[in-house]
Design a protein around this motif. Structure first.
Motif, short mmCIF file in Angstrom:
data_model
loop_
_atom_site.label_atom_id
_atom_site.label_comp_id
_atom_site.label_asym_id
_atom_site.label_seq_id
_atom_site.Cartn_x
_atom_site.Cartn_y
_atom_site.Cartn_z
N ALA A 224 -3.14 -11.54 -4.49
CA ALA A 224 -1.97 -11.48 -5.12
C ALA A 224 -1.34 -13.09 -5.14
O ALA A 224 -1.76 -13.87 -3.96
N GLU A 225 -0.65 -13.48 -6.14
CA GLU A 225 -0.15 -14.65 -6.05
C GLU A 225 1.20 -14.48 -5.25
O GLU A 225 1.79 -13.55 -5.30
N PRO A 226 1.70 -15.87 -4.75
CA PRO A 226 2.90 -15.84 -3.91
C PRO A 226 4.02 -15.45 -4.77
O PRO A 226 3.97 -15.74 -6.11
N GLY A 227 4.90 -14.33 -4.30
CA GLY A 227 5.77 -13.59 -4.89
C GLY A 227 5.48 -12.25 -5.51
O GLY A 227 6.55 -11.51 -5.88
N GLU A 228 4.23 -11.83 -5.88
CA GLU A 228 3.73 -10.59 -6.08
C GLU A 228 4.02 -9.49 -5.09
O GLU A 228 3.96 -9.77 -3.84
N ARG A 229 4.47 -8.30 -5.47
CA ARG A 229 4.66 -7.15 -4.83
C ARG A 229 3.52 -6.40 -4.66
O ARG A 229 2.77 -6.14 -5.58
N LEU A 230 3.14 -5.85 -3.54
CA LEU A 230 2.09 -5.08 -3.22
C LEU A 230 2.52 -4.09 -2.10
O LEU A 230 3.61 -3.91 -1.45
N LEU A 231 1.60 -3.02 -1.97
CA LEU A 231 1.75 -2.11 -1.14
C LEU A 231 0.72 -2.26 0.20
O LEU A 231 -0.60 -2.53 -0.12
N LEU A 232 1.06 -2.34 1.44
CA LEU A 232 0.16 -2.24 2.40
C LEU A 232 0.06 -0.46 2.93
O LEU A 232 1.27 -0.04 3.47
N LEU A 233 -1.11 -0.11 2.89
CA LEU A 233 -1.18 1.35 3.29
C LEU A 233 -2.59 1.39 3.94
O LEU A 233 -3.48 0.80 3.97
N ALA A 234 -2.65 2.68 4.80
CA ALA A 234 -3.90 3.13 5.36
C ALA A 234 -4.75 3.79 4.00
O ALA A 234 -4.04 4.57 3.36
N TYR A 235 -6.16 3.50 4.13
CA TYR A 235 -6.56 4.10 3.20
C TYR A 235 -8.24 4.51 3.69
O TYR A 235 -8.88 3.84 4.67
N GLU A 236 -8.41 5.94 3.48
CA GLU A 236 -9.62 6.49 4.13
C GLU A 236 -10.79 6.12 3.08
O GLU A 236 -11.11 6.69 2.09
N HIS A 237 -11.69 4.91 3.44
CA HIS A 237 -12.73 4.53 2.73
C HIS A 237 -13.96 5.05 2.81
O HIS A 237 -14.91 5.07 2.20
N HIS A 238 -14.08 5.85 4.01
CA HIS A 238 -15.56 6.32 4.39
C HIS A 238 -15.10 7.99 4.82
O HIS A 238 -15.17 8.09 5.97
N ALA A 239 -14.74 8.82 3.75
CA ALA A 239 -14.51 10.33 4.02
C ALA A 239 -15.82 11.07 4.07
O ALA A 239 -16.27 11.63 3.37
N VAL A 240 -16.34 11.12 5.14
CA VAL A 240 -17.85 11.65 5.61
C VAL A 240 -17.41 12.41 6.76
O VAL A 240 -16.71 12.23 7.79
N ALA A 241 -18.39 13.56 7.00
CA ALA A 241 -18.13 14.40 8.11
C ALA A 241 -19.38 14.01 9.31
O ALA A 241 -20.17 14.71 9.33
N THR A 242 -19.01 12.71 9.51
CA THR A 242 -19.93 12.12 10.52
C THR A 242 -18.99 11.25 11.65
O THR A 242 -17.78 10.96 11.02
N PRO A 243 -19.57 10.76 12.71
CA PRO A 243 -18.73 9.97 13.46
C PRO A 243 -18.51 8.65 12.72
O PRO A 243 -17.29 7.88 13.24
N TYR A 244 -18.98 8.23 11.61
CA TYR A 244 -18.54 7.24 10.94
C TYR A 244 -17.35 7.17 9.94
O TYR A 244 -16.95 6.33 9.28
N ARG A 245 -16.79 8.33 9.92
CA ARG A 245 -15.62 8.56 9.19
C ARG A 245 -14.59 7.41 9.41
O ARG A 245 -14.38 7.16 10.49
N ALA A 246 -13.88 6.80 8.43
CA ALA A 246 -13.15 5.61 8.56
C ALA A 246 -12.15 5.21 7.69
O ALA A 246 -12.19 5.68 6.49
#
Length: 154
Positions: free
Chosen positions: A48-70
């Motif tokens: 983003a350029e200075p002054g641009e608006r963004l959202l900061l949020l949690a995102y599940e990027h590794h939605a798996v049924a293993t211990p590595y779910r993240a």
């Protein structure tokens, strides 16, 4: 050969219409970029350029049924157009950062390493040479935040 995948813009755009209170109830924060090269959008794969608006949020990027779910924090620029890098194209946002690349097969981490962004192709080739690896996740090494996913391309 490989392809880098950004996150889909459609899943985030409705969030920008919510009030700050409604966002806070979902543990999401509205922020304004105050410094260049410091707010990497995971949809546009550009900072983003200075002054641009963004959202900061949690995102599940590794939605798996293993211990590595993240999951982890990400930035998304308001009105960001979804990046669609060409085969073997590495966006500047990645080139300029120290990256942690994690290789997965069947949802399990098989190998991981850290690389300067300008040399990421070498590590991608090394990891995809392994038959037990089907996808890579890239994180910004200094903050540990998810950046993007990489798959094989023909």
């Amino acid at each position: 050969m490989f392809r880098i995948h950004a996150l889909s813009a459609a899943q985030f755009q409705p969030l920008f219409d919510l009030s700050d209170d409604a966002l806070a109830a979902r543990d999401i924060r509205r922020v304004t970029a105050d410094e260049a090269n410091s707010f990497p959008c995971r949809v546009s794969l550009r900072d983003a350029e200075p002054g641009e608006r963004l959202l900061l949020l949690a995102y599940e990027h590794h939605a798996v049924a293993t211990p590595y779910r993240a999951s982890g924090p990400i930035f998304v620029r308001q009105d960001a157009a979804e990046a669609r890098p060409a085969i073997a194209e590495v966006p500047d946002q990645l080139r300029r950062r120290l990256l942690s690349v994690r290789a997965y097969g069947e949802g399990m981490m098989r190998i991981a390493d850290v690389v300067e962004g300008h040399a990421v192709e070498t590590l991608v080739a090394k990891f995809f040479a392994r038959p037990d690896v089907d996808t890579l996740h890239v994180h910004f090494a200094r903050y540990g935040c998810y950046a993007c996913r990489i798959t094989r391309a023909s």
